[in-house]
Design a protein around this motif. Structure first.
Motif, PDB file in Angstrom:
ATOM      1  N   ILE A 268      -9.456  13.979  17.363  1.00  0.00           N
ATOM      2  CA  ILE A 268      -9.497  14.694  16.074  1.00  0.00           C
ATOM      3  C   ILE A 268     -10.063  13.761  15.001  1.00  0.00           C
ATOM      4  N   LYS A 269     -11.062  14.228  14.299  1.00  0.00           N
ATOM      5  CA  LYS A 269     -11.673  13.400  13.253  1.00  0.00           C
ATOM      6  C   LYS A 269     -11.136  13.840  11.891  1.00  0.00           C
ATOM      7  N   ASP A 270     -10.168  13.122  11.399  1.00  0.00           N
ATOM      8  CA  ASP A 270      -9.606  13.425  10.077  1.00  0.00           C
ATOM      9  C   ASP A 270      -9.157  12.115   9.425  1.00  0.00           C
ATOM     10  N   ASP A 271      -8.233  12.168   8.472  1.00  0.00           N
ATOM     11  CA  ASP A 271      -7.876  10.954   7.727  1.00  0.00           C
ATOM     12  C   ASP A 271      -6.956   9.999   8.493  1.00  0.00           C
ATOM     13  N   MET A 272      -6.562  10.408   9.689  1.00  0.00           N
ATOM     14  CA  MET A 272      -5.626   9.588  10.463  1.00  0.00           C
ATOM     15  C   MET A 272      -6.216   8.201  10.775  1.00  0.00           C
ATOM     16  N   ALA A 273      -7.504   8.176  11.107  1.00  0.00           N
ATOM     17  CA  ALA A 273      -8.134   6.893  11.488  1.00  0.00           C
ATOM     18  C   ALA A 273      -8.055   5.895  10.328  1.00  0.00           C
ATOM     19  N   GLU A 274      -8.286   6.406   9.120  1.00  0.00           N
ATOM     20  CA  GLU A 274      -8.247   5.548   7.922  1.00  0.00           C
ATOM     21  C   GLU A 274      -6.836   4.967   7.729  1.00  0.00           C
ATOM     22  N   ILE A 275      -5.821   5.796   7.945  1.00  0.00           N
ATOM     23  CA  ILE A 275      -4.438   5.318   7.770  1.00  0.00           C
ATOM     24  C   ILE A 275      -4.081   4.314   8.867  1.00  0.00           C
ATOM     25  N   LEU A 276      -4.492   4.615  10.092  1.00  0.00           N
ATOM     26  CA  LEU A 276      -4.186   3.691  11.199  1.00  0.00           C
ATOM     27  C   LEU A 276      -4.843   2.328  10.968  1.00  0.00           C
ATOM     28  N   ALA A 277      -6.053   2.361  10.381  1.00  0.00           N
ATOM     29  CA  ALA A 277      -6.739   1.087  10.083  1.00  0.00           C
ATOM     30  C   ALA A 277      -5.924   0.290   9.059  1.00  0.00           C
TER      31      ALA A 277
ATOM     32  N   ILE B 275       3.652  11.529  12.223  1.00  0.00           N
ATOM     33  CA  ILE B 275       4.304  10.760  13.300  1.00  0.00           C
ATOM     34  C   ILE B 275       3.761  11.194  14.669  1.00  0.00           C
ATOM     35  N   ASP B 276       3.610  12.503  14.866  1.00  0.00           N
ATOM     36  CA  ASP B 276       3.117  12.984  16.166  1.00  0.00           C
ATOM     37  C   ASP B 276       1.734  12.424  16.476  1.00  0.00           C
ATOM     38  N   ARG B 277       0.936  12.203  15.446  1.00  0.00           N
ATOM     39  CA  ARG B 277      -0.410  11.667  15.662  1.00  0.00           C
ATOM     40  C   ARG B 277      -0.403  10.176  16.011  1.00  0.00           C
ATOM     41  N   LEU B 278       0.776   9.531  15.911  1.00  0.00           N
ATOM     42  CA  LEU B 278       0.859   8.131  16.338  1.00  0.00           C
ATOM     43  C   LEU B 278       0.777   8.016  17.861  1.00  0.00           C
ATOM     44  N   THR B 279       0.761   9.156  18.524  1.00  0.00           N
ATOM     45  CA  THR B 279       0.610   9.167  19.987  1.00  0.00           C
ATOM     46  C   THR B 279      -0.548   8.270  20.417  1.00  0.00           C
ATOM     47  N   ALA B 280      -1.614   8.299  19.639  1.00  0.00           N
ATOM     48  CA  ALA B 280      -2.802   7.501  19.983  1.00  0.00           C
ATOM     49  C   ALA B 280      -2.531   5.998  19.954  1.00  0.00           C
ATOM     50  N   THR B 281      -1.460   5.586  19.275  1.00  0.00           N
ATOM     51  CA  THR B 281      -1.185   4.145  19.172  1.00  0.00           C
ATOM     52  C   THR B 281      -0.242   3.651  20.261  1.00  0.00           C
ATOM     53  N   GLY B 282       0.368   4.600  20.984  1.00  0.00           N
ATOM     54  CA  GLY B 282       1.332   4.208  22.017  1.00  0.00           C
ATOM     55  C   GLY B 282       0.713   4.380  23.382  1.00  0.00           C
TER      56      GLY B 282
ATOM     57  N   ILE C 204       0.881  -1.177   0.000  1.00  0.00           N
ATOM     58  CA  ILE C 204       0.000   0.000   0.000  1.00  0.00           C
ATOM     59  C   ILE C 204       0.913   1.219   0.000  1.00  0.00           C
ATOM     60  N   ASN C 205       0.650   2.148  -0.927  1.00  0.00           N
ATOM     61  CA  ASN C 205       1.489   3.349  -1.023  1.00  0.00           C
ATOM     62  C   ASN C 205       0.639   4.580  -0.694  1.00  0.00           C
ATOM     63  N   ILE C 206       0.873   5.148   0.471  1.00  0.00           N
ATOM     64  CA  ILE C 206       0.067   6.290   0.932  1.00  0.00           C
ATOM     65  C   ILE C 206       0.853   7.593   0.752  1.00  0.00           C
ATOM     66  N   PHE C 207       0.179   8.595   0.191  1.00  0.00           N
ATOM     67  CA  PHE C 207       0.793   9.920   0.044  1.00  0.00           C
ATOM     68  C   PHE C 207       0.188  10.831   1.111  1.00  0.00           C
ATOM     69  N   LEU C 208       0.969  11.145   2.120  1.00  0.00           N
ATOM     70  CA  LEU C 208       0.437  11.930   3.237  1.00  0.00           C
ATOM     71  C   LEU C 208      -0.019  13.307   2.786  1.00  0.00           C
ATOM     72  N   SER C 209       0.597  13.827   1.705  1.00  0.00           N
ATOM     73  CA  SER C 209       0.229  15.160   1.211  1.00  0.00           C
ATOM     74  C   SER C 209      -1.210  15.189   0.666  1.00  0.00           C
ATOM     75  N   GLU C 210      -1.759  14.011   0.386  1.00  0.00           N
ATOM     76  CA  GLU C 210      -3.135  13.954  -0.134  1.00  0.00           C
ATOM     77  C   GLU C 210      -4.156  13.771   0.994  1.00  0.00           C
ATOM     78  N   LYS C 211      -3.651  13.644   2.215  1.00  0.00           N
ATOM     79  CA  LYS C 211      -4.540  13.363   3.346  1.00  0.00           C
ATOM     80  C   LYS C 211      -4.712  14.585   4.228  1.00  0.00           C
TER      81      LYS C 211
END
Ligand SMILES: Cc1cc2nc3c(=O)[nH]c(=O)nc-3n(C[C@H](O)[C@H](O)[C@H](O)COP(=O)(O)O)c2cc1C
Length: 218
Positions: A64-73, A100-107, A36-43
Motif C-alpha cells: 500500500i502506497k500511503d503515508d505509512m512509509a514516511e512515518i516508518l522512516a 498499529i495493524d500496518r506495523l505488520t510490515a515491520t515484524g 517528533i509529534n505525529i498526528f495520525l488523523s492528518e495522515k
C-alpha cells in the motif's frame, strides 16, 4: 535520545491527548531529547489488507502506497515511541489501531525462527524502541484504562521491548479548562513534563514521580 509520539485522536492538535503529549515532550526536550509529534488523523493510512505480502514476497515492504512509509522512516532509530490515544469503548481509538495493524510490515513472520541456535541471540532484529502509553478518557474511574494497560504490555512483549511508563487521565476534558486558578491542571501538566524529562534522562520514572502520579489524579 530520540522520541516519537503517535497521536491517535481524531481531534489531532486540538485533542486532550495532545495536551498530555505536549507536556511530556516539552519535558523531554528540556532534557535534550529530539522529539517528533505525529498526528495520525492528518495522515493517509489505509487499513492493513492482511495479504502478508510484506512478509513473504517483499519482506519489510507494504504494497500500500500511503503515508505509512514516511512515518516508518521517522520511527527508524528512535529510542522511545509514545503511543497516545483517547479511550474509545475502553480501548485505543480506531485511528491508532489502523496504524498499529500496518506495523505488520515491520515484524517478521512469527512462524519462522530468527533465533541463532548457537548463542540464542536474535540475529535479525535490532533492539526495539521502548514504549510510553498516554491516554485520557471521559469517565471518572481509572479502571476504564484496564484494557489498554494490558494491551500495551502485550505489545511490548510482541515487540520484545519494555513499557517505560503509562500516563492516564480520567475526565480528560478538564485538561482544556486551563484550571489555572486552583492550579490543579497546570500542576498536573508540570508533573507530565517531569515524566518526559526523567524518561529522556533515565528511561524510567523516579519513585517520587510515580508516587506523585498516584496522588495527583485529576
Ligand atoms: C467513540 C467514542 C468512544 C468513547 N469511549 C469511551 C469509554 O469507553 N470510556 C470513557 O471514559 N470515555 C470514552 N469516550 C470519551 C473520550 O475518551 C473523551 O472524550 C476524551 O477526552 C477524548 O480525548 P481527545 O480530546 O484526546 O480526543 C469515548 C468517546 C468517543 C467519541
Amino acid at each position: 535520545m530520540k522520541i516519537i509520539s503517535l497521536n491517535g485522536s481524531p481531534n489531532g492538535r486540538e485533542s486532550s491527548t495532545n495536551i498530555m503529549v505536549e507536556a511530556f515532550l516539552s519535558g523531554a526536550k528540556e532534557a535534550g531529547a529530539e522529539t517528533i509529534n505525529i498526528f495520525l488523523s492528518e495522515k493517509k493510512i489505509e487499513y492493513c489488507r492482511g495479504c502478508h505480502t510484506c512478509w513473504f514476497k517483499t519482506p519489510g515492504h507494504c504494497i500500500i502506497k500511503d503515508d505509512m512509509a514516511e512515518i516508518l522512516a521517522l520511527m527508524k532509530r528512535v529510542d522511545v515511541i509514545v503511543l497516545a490515544t483517547p479511550l474509545y469503548f475502553v480501548n485505543i481509538s480506531g485511528t491508532l489501531k489502523v496504524f498499529i495493524d500496518r506495523l505488520t510490515a515491520t515484524g517478521g513472520d512469527p512462524h519462522s525462527n530468527t533465533i541463532d541456535e548457537n548463542d540464542g541471540v536474535d540475529i535479525q532484529k535490532p533492539a526495539a524502541p521502548k514504549l510510553v502509553m498516554i491516554s485520557n478518557c471521559g469517565f471518572r474511574d481509572r479502571s476504564q484504562f484496564e484494557v489498554i494497560s494490558l494491551w500495551i504490555k502485550r505489545m511490548a512483549l510482541l515487540m520484545q521491548t519494555d513499557v517505560l511508563c503509562e500516563l492516564y487521565v480520567t475526565q480528560g476534558r478538564q485538561l482544556r479548562t486551563k484550571d489555572l486558578e486552583s492550579g490543579i491542571v497546570s500542576n498536573y501538566l508540570k508533573l507530565l513534563q517531569r515524566c518526559g524529562k526523567e524518561i529522556a534522562i533515565d528511561k524510567k520514572l523516579s519513585e517520587e514521580t510515580i508516587l506523585q502520579l498516584e496522588q495527583n489524579v485529576l
